[in-house]
Design a protein around this motif. Structure first.
Motif, mmCIF file in Angstrom:
data_model
loop_
_atom_site.group_PDB
_atom_site.id
_atom_site.type_symbol
_atom_site.label_atom_id
_atom_site.label_comp_id
_atom_site.label_asym_id
_atom_site.label_seq_id
_atom_site.Cartn_x
_atom_site.Cartn_y
_atom_site.Cartn_z
ATOM 1 N N HIS A 64 0.792 -1.232 0.000
ATOM 2 C CA HIS A 64 0.000 0.000 0.000
ATOM 3 C C HIS A 64 0.821 1.278 0.000
ATOM 4 O O HIS A 64 0.286 2.353 0.251
ATOM 5 C CB HIS A 64 -0.994 -0.036 1.170
ATOM 6 N N VAL A 65 2.106 1.174 -0.291
ATOM 7 C CA VAL A 65 2.901 2.411 -0.408
ATOM 8 C C VAL A 65 2.398 3.163 -1.652
ATOM 9 O O VAL A 65 2.365 2.608 -2.747
ATOM 10 C CB VAL A 65 4.409 2.087 -0.528
ATOM 11 N N PRO A 66 1.957 4.427 -1.477
ATOM 12 C CA PRO A 66 1.316 5.118 -2.608
ATOM 13 C C PRO A 66 2.304 5.676 -3.629
ATOM 14 O O PRO A 66 3.328 6.248 -3.263
ATOM 15 C CB PRO A 66 0.562 6.271 -1.921
ATOM 16 N N TYR A 67 1.986 5.472 -4.897
ATOM 17 C CA TYR A 67 2.782 6.016 -6.010
ATOM 18 C C TYR A 67 1.872 6.789 -6.950
ATOM 19 O O TYR A 67 0.704 6.430 -7.113
ATOM 20 C CB TYR A 67 3.439 4.881 -6.805
ATOM 21 N N GLN A 68 2.420 7.844 -7.583
ATOM 22 C CA GLN A 68 1.672 8.540 -8.634
ATOM 23 C C GLN A 68 1.875 7.803 -9.945
ATOM 24 O O GLN A 68 2.997 7.411 -10.264
ATOM 25 C CB GLN A 68 2.235 9.944 -8.829
ATOM 26 N N CYS A 69 0.772 7.660 -10.693
ATOM 27 C CA CYS A 69 0.898 7.085 -12.035
ATOM 28 C C CYS A 69 1.120 8.249 -13.005
ATOM 29 O O CYS A 69 0.606 9.344 -12.795
ATOM 30 C CB CYS A 69 -0.389 6.319 -12.319
ATOM 31 N N GLN A 70 1.935 8.057 -14.031
ATOM 32 C CA GLN A 70 2.176 9.153 -14.986
ATOM 33 C C GLN A 70 2.313 8.632 -16.416
ATOM 34 O O GLN A 70 3.052 7.681 -16.675
ATOM 35 C CB GLN A 70 3.441 9.921 -14.596
ATOM 36 N N TRP A 71 1.576 9.279 -17.333
ATOM 37 C CA TRP A 71 1.732 8.979 -18.762
ATOM 38 C C TRP A 71 2.764 9.931 -19.347
ATOM 39 O O TRP A 71 2.709 11.144 -19.102
ATOM 40 C CB TRP A 71 0.408 9.172 -19.503
ATOM 41 N N VAL A 72 3.697 9.375 -20.124
ATOM 42 C CA VAL A 72 4.743 10.175 -20.772
ATOM 43 C C VAL A 72 4.722 9.843 -22.263
ATOM 44 O O VAL A 72 4.626 8.669 -22.629
ATOM 45 C CB VAL A 72 6.135 9.835 -20.178
ATOM 46 N N LEU A 73 4.777 10.882 -23.112
ATOM 47 C CA LEU A 73 4.694 10.634 -24.564
ATOM 48 C C LEU A 73 5.783 11.363 -25.335
ATOM 49 O O LEU A 73 5.708 12.591 -25.492
ATOM 50 C CB LEU A 73 3.341 11.116 -25.120
ATOM 51 N N PRO A 74 6.797 10.647 -25.844
ATOM 52 C CA PRO A 74 7.695 11.292 -26.798
ATOM 53 C C PRO A 74 6.949 11.490 -28.121
ATOM 54 O O PRO A 74 6.275 10.569 -28.593
ATOM 55 C CB PRO A 74 8.831 10.284 -26.984
ATOM 56 N N HIS A 117 -5.754 28.099 -19.219
ATOM 57 C CA HIS A 117 -6.235 27.523 -17.962
ATOM 58 C C HIS A 117 -7.374 26.532 -18.177
ATOM 59 O O HIS A 117 -7.590 25.644 -17.389
ATOM 60 C CB HIS A 117 -6.686 28.634 -17.011
ATOM 61 N N GLY A 118 -8.114 26.690 -19.290
ATOM 62 C CA GLY A 118 -9.325 25.892 -19.491
ATOM 63 C C GLY A 118 -9.043 24.410 -19.669
ATOM 64 O O GLY A 118 -9.476 23.582 -18.881
ATOM 65 N N ASP A 119 -8.235 24.059 -20.692
ATOM 66 C CA ASP A 119 -8.052 22.662 -21.056
ATOM 67 C C ASP A 119 -6.790 22.117 -20.400
ATOM 68 O O ASP A 119 -5.698 22.174 -20.940
ATOM 69 C CB ASP A 119 -7.948 22.574 -22.589
ATOM 70 N N ASN A 120 -6.982 21.542 -19.231
ATOM 71 C CA ASN A 120 -5.848 21.224 -18.386
ATOM 72 C C ASN A 120 -5.464 19.749 -18.506
ATOM 73 O O ASN A 120 -6.067 18.905 -17.873
ATOM 74 C CB ASN A 120 -6.280 21.542 -16.944
ATOM 75 N N TRP A 121 -4.479 19.425 -19.332
ATOM 76 C CA TRP A 121 -4.094 18.008 -19.467
ATOM 77 C C TRP A 121 -2.583 17.805 -19.461
ATOM 78 O O TRP A 121 -2.084 16.755 -19.127
ATOM 79 C CB TRP A 121 -4.687 17.408 -20.754
ATOM 80 N N LEU A 122 -1.844 18.873 -19.830
ATOM 81 C CA LEU A 122 -0.395 18.745 -19.957
ATOM 82 C C LEU A 122 0.286 19.306 -18.708
ATOM 83 O O LEU A 122 -0.033 20.409 -18.275
ATOM 84 C CB LEU A 122 0.039 19.535 -21.205
ATOM 85 N N SER A 123 1.213 18.536 -18.138
ATOM 86 C CA SER A 123 1.943 19.045 -16.973
ATOM 87 C C SER A 123 3.142 19.879 -17.438
ATOM 88 O O SER A 123 3.320 21.018 -17.047
ATOM 89 C CB SER A 123 2.409 17.865 -16.119
ATOM 90 N N HIS A 124 3.975 19.303 -18.294
ATOM 91 C CA HIS A 124 5.127 20.015 -18.845
ATOM 92 C C HIS A 124 5.677 19.205 -20.010
ATOM 93 O O HIS A 124 5.193 18.092 -20.283
ATOM 94 C CB HIS A 124 6.213 20.251 -17.788
ATOM 95 N N TYR A 125 6.666 19.746 -20.692
ATOM 96 C CA TYR A 125 7.297 18.992 -21.780
ATOM 97 C C TYR A 125 8.776 19.357 -21.832
ATOM 98 O O TYR A 125 9.192 20.386 -21.295
ATOM 99 C CB TYR A 125 6.620 19.312 -23.131
ATOM 100 N N LEU A 166 1.753 14.073 -19.196
ATOM 101 C CA LEU A 166 0.379 14.409 -18.817
ATOM 102 C C LEU A 166 0.362 14.781 -17.339
ATOM 103 O O LEU A 166 1.141 14.243 -16.546
ATOM 104 C CB LEU A 166 -0.563 13.226 -19.046
ATOM 105 N N ASN A 167 -0.539 15.709 -16.971
ATOM 106 C CA ASN A 167 -0.558 16.099 -15.560
ATOM 107 C C ASN A 167 -1.193 14.999 -14.695
ATOM 108 O O ASN A 167 -1.713 14.006 -15.211
ATOM 109 C CB ASN A 167 -1.221 17.468 -15.361
ATOM 110 N N GLU A 168 -1.133 15.208 -13.387
ATOM 111 C CA GLU A 168 -1.535 14.153 -12.456
ATOM 112 C C GLU A 168 -3.003 13.774 -12.657
ATOM 113 O O GLU A 168 -3.362 12.599 -12.715
ATOM 114 C CB GLU A 168 -1.305 14.659 -11.026
#
Ligand SMILES: Cc1cc2nc3c(=O)[nH]c(=O)nc-3n(C[C@H](O)[C@H](O)[C@H](O)COP(=O)(O)OP(=O)(O)OC[C@H]3O[C@@H](n4cnc5c(N)ncnc54)[C@H](O)[C@@H]3O)c2cc1C
Length: 373
Positions: A203-213, A235-243, A265-267
């Motif tokens: 049960h150690v918590p981890y964040q899942c993350q999608w990464v796309l080259p 601000h409206g369409d919030n899906w990308l965290s950074h690149y 992709l953001n969290e």
């Protein structure tokens, strides 16, 4: 006692060739212990890794950049290898001991301070060349075994055996000590149901993350970059965290035909796509890109890290955990109470150093005892 004459017996078998496993194996080998590192992947690095893609050919690129879509065909004029850093590529160093090691590693050409254009956070570091270069260089003198997934452990007559997927008894790795360095929920799978720490590890918590080259033609790169920047500031369409633009990193040779952007992709969006497959996430991102200017995309690839970053490591008196006699765990899922705030790579490093300090005298004492008996 087992007949040891025909067994390749290791002092320590390290399962996992990420930062923790590579640092630990490097330290133990330096002190004369017989060590092997086993990883299910084809190379080292774990979450600090780069990925090579099926080659594009010059012909493929030339004939496909006029259409939005992926290029999978091969066999054209000239192979062009594609690669991208897929996991962590910058990391912090808050402790004096990690900072000191990084200065040594810098002198050895393994890391550099991260002062490249798109990120001025000077406390951050990154690996030289591609991400996996750091672990590869640490493992240069270590016996490594890749493409071997460990699926079971057993303990008898004072020795541990690690069994590989599809392997038989003769292929088991035999060692006096075993160290598991994968995320704790994966460690739990190797322990018996009755193990007292199994539930805690699961049960150690981890964040899942999608990464796309995303590989785009050089001509499209400036437009694509502007489009990503404007998506990030909207601000409206919030899906990308950074690149990251691969070519913006020093020591990354410019690709002759395509530019690579690695999108994170953001969290929220990563979680929303927790049950999606790669093709669905690729389509989702392509739809977003299509809403802007025309971009010539040569290849897009989605990868989900189920265990990207650990939010709450198991804390103990040191940065590792003892699971049984001569069976240990370390990695970014474990931390010392004394080191409360560090990020994944630093935590993995500190745990490996703590455990090396424990294992070196232990192994030397055991050898002394054998010599005396
Ligand atoms: C997208 C992303 C961004 C990140 N950003 C940052 C950041 O900015 N800063 C930071 O400090 N950290 C960051 N991290 C986290 C950082 O990468 C990790 O904390 C660190 O690399 C963990 O190293 P490790 O050795 O503990 O584990 P890992 O790197 O996961 O190594 C474990 C190894 O074990 C192998 N393995 C697993 N199961 C088996 C098995 N059964 N048999 C054999 N081998 C097995 C795996 O293949 C892997 O190579 C990021 C991670 C990701 C994915």
């Amino acid at each position: 006692m087992a007949n040891l004459s025909n067994i390749n017996l290791y002092d320590v078998a390290v399962i996992g060739a990420g930062v923790a496993g590579s640092v630990l194996a490097h330290e133990l080998t330096k002190h004369g212990l017989k060590v092997c590192v086993v990883d299910k992947a084809r190379g080292s690095g774990g979450r600090l890794a780069s990925k090579r893609f099926k080659s594009l050919t010059a012909k493929d690129v030339a004939s496909n950049t006029s259409e939005l879509g992926t290029v999978e065909r091969n066999g054209g004029v000239r192979n062009i290898s594609l690669a991208a850093d897929m996991g962590c590529y910058v990391f912090a160093a808050n402790t004096e001991s990690f900072q000191k090691t990084l200065v040594d590693w810098m002198a050895q050409g393994r890391v550099l301070p991260n002062n490249f254009e798109s990120d001025k956070r000077m406390s951050n570091w990154r690996t030289c060349r591609r991400s996996s270069w750091l672990t590869r260089s640490l493992l240069q003198k270590v016996d490594t075994k890749f493409s071997m997934k460990i699926v079971q452990l057993s303990h008898a007559s004072g020795l541990w055996r690690a069994y590989t997927e599809g392997g038989d008894e003769a292929e088991a790795i035999v060692a006096k000590n075993i160290v598991l360095t994968m995320p704790p929920p994966q460690i739990a799978l190797l322990l018996p149901d009755t193990h007292p720490d199994r539930l805690k590890l699961m049960h150690v918590p981890y964040q899942c993350q999608w990464v796309l080259p995303v590989f785009v033609s050089h001509e499209s790169a400036p437009t694509f970059k502007a489009q990503l920047d404007s998506m990030l500031s909207a601000h409206g369409d919030n899906w990308l965290s950074h690149y990251w633009e691969e070519s913006s990193k020093p020591q990354r040779a410019e690709h002759p035909i395509v530019s690579c952007f690695v999108l994170y992709l953001n969290e929220w969006c990563s979680r929303a796509h927790g049950n999606s497959d790669a093709a669905q996430v690729e389509d989702f991102v392509l739809d977003k890109i299509k809403q802007g200017n025309r971009i010539d995309i040569c290849k897009i690839y989605a990868h989900r890290w189920l265990y990207a970053q650990c939010c709450q490591p198991i804390r103990g008196s040191a940065g590792y955990m003892q699971l049984d006699d001569n069976l240990y765990a370390c990695g970014d899922g474990f931390a010392s109470i004394a080191d409360p705030t560090y990020e994944g790579v630093e935590r993995a490093y500190l745990g490996a150093i703590d455990l090396a300090a424990r294992l070196v005298p232990n192994a030397l004492n055991a050898d002394d005892q054998l010599a005396c008996s």
